[in-house]
Design an enzyme around this catalytic site. Structure first.
Site, PDB file in Angstrom:
ATOM      1  N   GLU A 178      -3.815   2.304  -7.170  1.00 15.50           N
ATOM      2  CA  GLU A 178      -4.697   2.904  -6.457  1.00 15.50           C
ATOM      3  C   GLU A 178      -3.390   3.726  -6.721  1.00 15.50           C
ATOM      4  O   GLU A 178      -2.586   4.294  -6.173  1.00 15.50           O
ATOM      5  CB  GLU A 178      -4.489   2.414  -5.002  1.00 15.50           C
ATOM      6  CG  GLU A 178      -5.018   1.617  -4.503  1.00 15.50           C
ATOM      7  CD  GLU A 178      -5.821   1.827  -2.822  1.00 15.50           C
ATOM      8  OE1 GLU A 178      -6.361   1.914  -2.604  1.00 15.50           O
ATOM      9  OE2 GLU A 178      -4.736   1.511  -2.215  1.00 15.50           O
ATOM     10  N   HIS A 223       0.882  -0.670   0.311  1.00 20.18           N
ATOM     11  CA  HIS A 223      -0.165   0.294  -0.086  1.00 20.18           C
ATOM     12  C   HIS A 223       0.731   1.361   0.173  1.00 20.18           C
ATOM     13  O   HIS A 223       1.784   1.366   0.616  1.00 20.18           O
ATOM     14  CB  HIS A 223      -0.867   0.175   1.244  1.00 20.18           C
ATOM     15  CG  HIS A 223      -2.086   1.334   1.144  1.00 20.18           C
ATOM     16  ND1 HIS A 223      -2.013   2.834   1.847  1.00 20.18           N
ATOM     17  CD2 HIS A 223      -2.992   1.142   0.810  1.00 20.18           C
ATOM     18  CE1 HIS A 223      -2.954   3.309   1.091  1.00 20.18           C
ATOM     19  NE2 HIS A 223      -3.139   2.374   0.476  1.00 20.18           N
TER      20      HIS A 223
HETATM   21  C1  PEP Z   1      -6.309   3.772   0.681  1.00 24.04           C
HETATM   22  O1  PEP Z   1      -5.767   4.164   1.326  1.00 24.04           O
HETATM   23  O2  PEP Z   1      -6.066   2.329   0.585  1.00 24.04           O
HETATM   24  C2  PEP Z   1      -8.094   4.041   0.346  1.00 24.04           C
HETATM   25  C3  PEP Z   1      -8.755   3.280  -0.921  1.00 24.04           C
HETATM   26  O3  PEP Z   1      -8.404   5.086   0.761  1.00 24.04           O
HETATM   27  P1  PEP Z   1      -9.714   6.105  -0.018  1.00 24.04           P
HETATM   28  O4  PEP Z   1     -10.762   5.452  -0.641  1.00 24.04           O
HETATM   29  O5  PEP Z   1      -9.997   6.977   1.345  1.00 24.04           O
HETATM   30  O6  PEP Z   1      -8.978   7.159  -0.743  1.00 24.04           O
END
Ligand code: PEP
Length: 254
Positions: free
Chosen positions: A166, A96
């Site tokens: 992400e 992450h």
């Molecule tokens: C994360 O950091 O895994 C994430 C998806 O956070 P958010 O949904 O708050 O952007």
């Protein structure tokens, strides 16, 4: 076999107390989740066992947010899968961006992926660029990271892996804008193409999910743009928001 969509809540370092964590976990148990969806949460380690007990044989998936790749040894402050036995989590998120920010490298992520697979735990590999540029260099960042994280993973194990795209700039705590569904669509294609090239075809593909400011208003669009699932962070701490998110998806079928 047709795969279902998967929604995985990333609680991050929340809630503050075990009591609150169990309240949230209890509320999760009562959510009305549409049939075509698998649902789970990645919880802080100290809450994992009490939540596992609470959820029992419930079909909800319980996962961790980190693990060490070794069985034991001189790794002060670390926790191994071996220590959790006889309980084993179903999933573990690795790489992450918030862990990469404190030093986790692709090479370490790769070792964690290999260990998770050995333990029959599904690794969720996070990849994503910090910023975008107009020349597409961010695509190289994502590709290089994918290749490094998947190094020496046997092709037959790919279906047991989840890739979470992400983009760091789209994570809610970073205060950026939401990713457009069209951008998500492009990245789903790009990531699948990189992996298909690694596999020499599109058999044994892992699931590719999307995370970054996912909420009840944009979830359906992200799934319709090709994601195999979603990883809500901030929104996942509010069961009412999660119910709205599920309501926005029903009915849904892959
Ligand atoms: C994360 O950091 O895994 C994430 C998806 O956070 P958010 O949904 O708050 O952007």
């Amino acid at each position: 076999m047709e795969r279902r969509y998967i929604i995985l809540a990333n609680w991050k370092m929340n809630p503050e107390t075990e009591k609150e964590a169990l309240t949230l976990a209890r509320a999760y148990k009562n959510l009305d989740v549409p049939k075509g969806i698998e649902f789970g949460a990645l919880v802080p380690l100290p809450y994992a066992r009490p939540i596992a007990k609470l959820w029992g044989r419930n079909k909800m998936l319980l996962g961790l947010q980190n693990i060490n790749s070794e069985k034991s040894g001189a790794f002060t402050g670390e926790v191994s899968f071996a220590m959790l036995k006889p309980w084993t989590p179903k999933l573990v998120i690795v790489g992450h961006s918030e862990r990469r920010a404190i030093g986790e490298t692709d090479a370490e992520v790769n070792q964690k992926v290999l260990r998770a697979l050995k333990e029959n735990v599904t690794p969720i590999i996070c990849v994503g660029e910090k910023v975008r540029d107009d020349h597409g260099f961010f695509l190289r960042t994502v590709e290089d990271s994918l290749k490094a994280c998947l190094a020496s993973v046997p092709k037959s194990a790919y279906p047991s892996i989840i890739i979470a795209y992400e983009p760091v700039w789209a994570i809610s705590s970073n205060g950026g804008r939401e990713m457009l569904p069209a951008e998500c669509h492009e990245m789903m294609i790009f990531i699948r193409k990189v992996i298909a090239d690694m596999l020499g075809g599109n058999k044994n593909m892992p699931r590719v999910i999307y995370g970054g400011s996912v909420n009840e208003l944009n979830s359906r669009e992200y799934l319709e743009s090709g994601a195999d699932g979603l990883l809500p962070g901030h929104a996942s701490l509010d069961p009412k928001k999660m119910q709205k998110l599920f309501n926005s998806l029903a009915p849904i079928q892959k």
